[in-house]
Scaffold this motif. Structure first.
Motif, PDB file in Angstrom:
ATOM      1  N   LEU A 118      -7.127  -3.450  10.266  1.00 56.31           N
ATOM      2  CA  LEU A 118      -7.178  -2.018   9.665  1.00 56.31           C
ATOM      3  C   LEU A 118      -5.814  -1.273   9.592  1.00 56.31           C
ATOM      4  O   LEU A 118      -5.384  -0.065   8.446  1.00 56.31           O
ATOM      5  CB  LEU A 118      -8.130  -1.347   9.957  1.00 56.31           C
ATOM      6  N   MET A 119      -5.549  -0.956  10.569  1.00 51.03           N
ATOM      7  CA  MET A 119      -4.575  -0.713  11.066  1.00 51.03           C
ATOM      8  C   MET A 119      -3.335  -0.862  10.610  1.00 51.03           C
ATOM      9  O   MET A 119      -2.509   0.345   9.564  1.00 51.03           O
ATOM     10  CB  MET A 119      -4.046  -0.389  12.621  1.00 51.03           C
ATOM     11  N   VAL A 120      -2.503  -1.885   9.644  1.00 52.21           N
ATOM     12  CA  VAL A 120      -1.705  -2.517   9.123  1.00 52.21           C
ATOM     13  C   VAL A 120      -1.927  -1.675   7.141  1.00 52.21           C
ATOM     14  O   VAL A 120      -1.059  -1.261   6.529  1.00 52.21           O
ATOM     15  CB  VAL A 120      -1.720  -4.168   8.802  1.00 52.21           C
ATOM     16  N   PHE A 121      -3.725  -2.135   6.775  1.00 53.97           N
ATOM     17  CA  PHE A 121      -4.020  -1.483   5.742  1.00 53.97           C
ATOM     18  C   PHE A 121      -3.982  -0.220   5.377  1.00 53.97           C
ATOM     19  O   PHE A 121      -3.574   0.304   4.447  1.00 53.97           O
ATOM     20  CB  PHE A 121      -5.209  -1.839   5.076  1.00 53.97           C
ATOM     21  N   VAL A 122      -4.265   0.494   6.926  1.00 47.39           N
ATOM     22  CA  VAL A 122      -4.887   2.004   6.580  1.00 47.39           C
ATOM     23  C   VAL A 122      -2.923   2.419   6.308  1.00 47.39           C
ATOM     24  O   VAL A 122      -2.783   3.636   5.412  1.00 47.39           O
ATOM     25  CB  VAL A 122      -5.240   2.511   7.804  1.00 47.39           C
ATOM     26  N   GLY A 123      -2.018   1.936   6.665  1.00 52.28           N
ATOM     27  CA  GLY A 123      -1.081   2.240   7.282  1.00 52.28           C
ATOM     28  C   GLY A 123       0.012   1.734   5.614  1.00 52.28           C
ATOM     29  O   GLY A 123       0.682   2.904   5.080  1.00 52.28           O
ATOM     30  N   GLU A 124      -0.602   0.967   4.773  1.00 56.00           N
ATOM     31  CA  GLU A 124       0.237   0.531   3.825  1.00 56.00           C
ATOM     32  C   GLU A 124      -0.538   1.654   3.046  1.00 56.00           C
ATOM     33  O   GLU A 124      -0.071   1.915   2.025  1.00 56.00           O
ATOM     34  CB  GLU A 124       0.038  -0.332   3.077  1.00 56.00           C
ATOM     35  N   ALA A 125      -1.715   1.743   3.034  1.00 52.58           N
ATOM     36  CA  ALA A 125      -2.172   2.525   2.004  1.00 52.58           C
ATOM     37  C   ALA A 125      -1.264   3.974   1.938  1.00 52.58           C
ATOM     38  O   ALA A 125      -1.686   5.165   1.068  1.00 52.58           O
ATOM     39  CB  ALA A 125      -3.949   3.270   2.289  1.00 52.58           C
ATOM     40  N   TYR A 137      -0.808   6.649  -7.487  1.00 53.59           N
ATOM     41  CA  TYR A 137      -1.398   5.514  -6.251  1.00 53.59           C
ATOM     42  C   TYR A 137      -2.668   5.390  -7.627  1.00 53.59           C
ATOM     43  O   TYR A 137      -2.399   4.586  -7.306  1.00 53.59           O
ATOM     44  CB  TYR A 137      -0.882   6.105  -5.267  1.00 53.59           C
ATOM     45  N   PHE A 138      -3.371   6.199  -8.435  1.00 52.30           N
ATOM     46  CA  PHE A 138      -4.257   5.641  -8.245  1.00 52.30           C
ATOM     47  C   PHE A 138      -4.724   5.083  -9.812  1.00 52.30           C
ATOM     48  O   PHE A 138      -5.494   5.028 -10.525  1.00 52.30           O
ATOM     49  CB  PHE A 138      -5.534   6.757  -8.065  1.00 52.30           C
ATOM     50  N   VAL A 139      -3.601   5.525 -10.313  1.00 48.26           N
ATOM     51  CA  VAL A 139      -3.068   4.627 -11.638  1.00 48.26           C
ATOM     52  C   VAL A 139      -3.169   3.414 -11.173  1.00 48.26           C
ATOM     53  O   VAL A 139      -3.989   3.082 -12.192  1.00 48.26           O
ATOM     54  CB  VAL A 139      -1.743   5.282 -12.192  1.00 48.26           C
ATOM     55  N   ASP A 140      -3.095   3.198 -10.412  1.00 54.24           N
ATOM     56  CA  ASP A 140      -3.230   1.599 -10.494  1.00 54.24           C
ATOM     57  C   ASP A 140      -5.165   0.524  -9.817  1.00 54.24           C
ATOM     58  O   ASP A 140      -4.341   1.628  -9.177  1.00 54.24           O
ATOM     59  CB  ASP A 140      -2.121   0.857  -9.495  1.00 54.24           C
ATOM     60  N   PRO A 141      -4.885   0.750 -10.751  1.00 58.58           N
ATOM     61  CA  PRO A 141      -6.332  -0.157 -10.260  1.00 58.58           C
ATOM     62  C   PRO A 141      -6.519  -0.952  -9.526  1.00 58.58           C
ATOM     63  O   PRO A 141      -7.207  -1.145  -8.136  1.00 58.58           O
ATOM     64  CB  PRO A 141      -7.046  -1.407 -11.718  1.00 58.58           C
ATOM     65  N   TRP A 142      -5.118  -1.845  -8.555  1.00 61.35           N
ATOM     66  CA  TRP A 142      -5.357  -2.268  -7.734  1.00 61.35           C
ATOM     67  C   TRP A 142      -5.169  -1.574  -6.699  1.00 61.35           C
ATOM     68  O   TRP A 142      -5.887  -2.274  -5.390  1.00 61.35           O
ATOM     69  CB  TRP A 142      -3.686  -3.530  -7.090  1.00 61.35           C
ATOM     70  N   ASN A 143      -4.502  -0.277  -6.520  1.00 61.09           N
ATOM     71  CA  ASN A 143      -4.037   0.284  -5.376  1.00 61.09           C
ATOM     72  C   ASN A 143      -5.752   1.139  -4.753  1.00 61.09           C
ATOM     73  O   ASN A 143      -6.096   1.675  -3.995  1.00 61.09           O
ATOM     74  CB  ASN A 143      -3.761   1.539  -5.251  1.00 61.09           C
ATOM     75  N   LEU A 144      -6.209   1.594  -6.393  1.00 59.14           N
ATOM     76  CA  LEU A 144      -8.173   1.684  -5.755  1.00 59.14           C
ATOM     77  C   LEU A 144      -8.763   0.675  -5.448  1.00 59.14           C
ATOM     78  O   LEU A 144      -9.370   1.540  -4.465  1.00 59.14           O
ATOM     79  CB  LEU A 144      -8.281   2.012  -7.252  1.00 59.14           C
ATOM     80  N   PHE A 145      -8.465  -0.478  -5.828  1.00 59.03           N
ATOM     81  CA  PHE A 145      -8.995  -1.417  -5.245  1.00 59.03           C
ATOM     82  C   PHE A 145      -8.846  -1.278  -3.546  1.00 59.03           C
ATOM     83  O   PHE A 145      -9.919  -0.861  -2.848  1.00 59.03           O
ATOM     84  CB  PHE A 145      -9.308  -2.610  -5.947  1.00 59.03           C
TER      85      PHE A 145
END
Length: 205
Positions: A118-125, A137-145
């Motif tokens: 989770l720390m890795v994924f939070v860091g990515e976001a 960031y939120f234009v890309d549906p994958w980023n929103l997902f």
């Protein structure tokens, strides 16, 4: 049992195979045009496909801030996505090791493994938000997902902390057992769908 195997599987596969074979045969005689489309409809379909493939993509403008510019170059690099993909695979593999009657110590090990992931994924976001800004960031549906999955993972980590999954010690009270929360755990494995973004064959399916 033999009747079920022969009737439900073998005969069904024979019927489906025969239908597909006839469909391909008819399609080959009409120069690749499906039998359910007229030549005009096929031409319109191809035109729409070409227009869709030529649709211009919105260009992400690089930020002027040095820190954000560094993050921008990082997220645009192919190795960044490869590393995240590798972490997703490891996360899915760790989720596959969960069993119904697992020991408390194994539950604790899984808890701390989920903390690391989770720390890795939070860091990515966070890096992507700094690099692209909320607008791009939120234009890309994958980023929103990804953002929704990270939020749900944080909620489930909080629930696991309340259940004292972070320690092997004997618990002083019963776990929180709510069916809705159990369903949210399924979203942890939803990150595997990000692999579709990288695999062209899966995208076509």
């Amino acid at each position: 049992v033999l009747h079920i195997v022969v009737g439900a599987f073998v005969l069904l596969n024979l019927i489906v195979g025969s239908i597909i074979n006839n469909y391909n045969r008819i399609k080959s005689t009409t120069e690749g045009i499906p039998p359910f489309l007229t030549p005009e409809q096929q031409e319109w379909k191809e035109t729409q496909r070409i227009i869709y493939n030529l649709k211009p993509m919105a260009r992400k403008q690089g930020p002027t801030n040095p820190i954000r510019q560094y993050c921008f170059r990082m997220v645009q690099h192919d190795r960044f996505e490869l590393v995240v993909t590798g972490v997703i695979v490891l996360n899915v593999m760790s989720l596959m090791t969960r069993t119904h009657d697992q020991s408390d110590c194994w539950t604790t090990a899984m808890f701390w493994a989920n903390v690391v992931f989770l720390m890795v994924f939070v860091g990515e976001a966070v890096i992507k938000l700094l690099a692209l800004g909320p607008r791009w960031y939120f234009v890309d549906p994958w980023n929103l997902f990804d953002f929704v999955v990270v939020l749900l993972s944080c909620v489930m980590l909080a629930v696991d902390s309340i259940n004292e999954d972070w320690t092997c010690a004997i618990k002083t009270y019963d776990d929180i057992n709510v069916p809705a929360l159990s369903m949210l755990r399924v979203f942890r494995i939803a990150r595997v769908f990000r692999l579709v973004r990288r695999l062209k064959g899966l995208r076509q399916m």
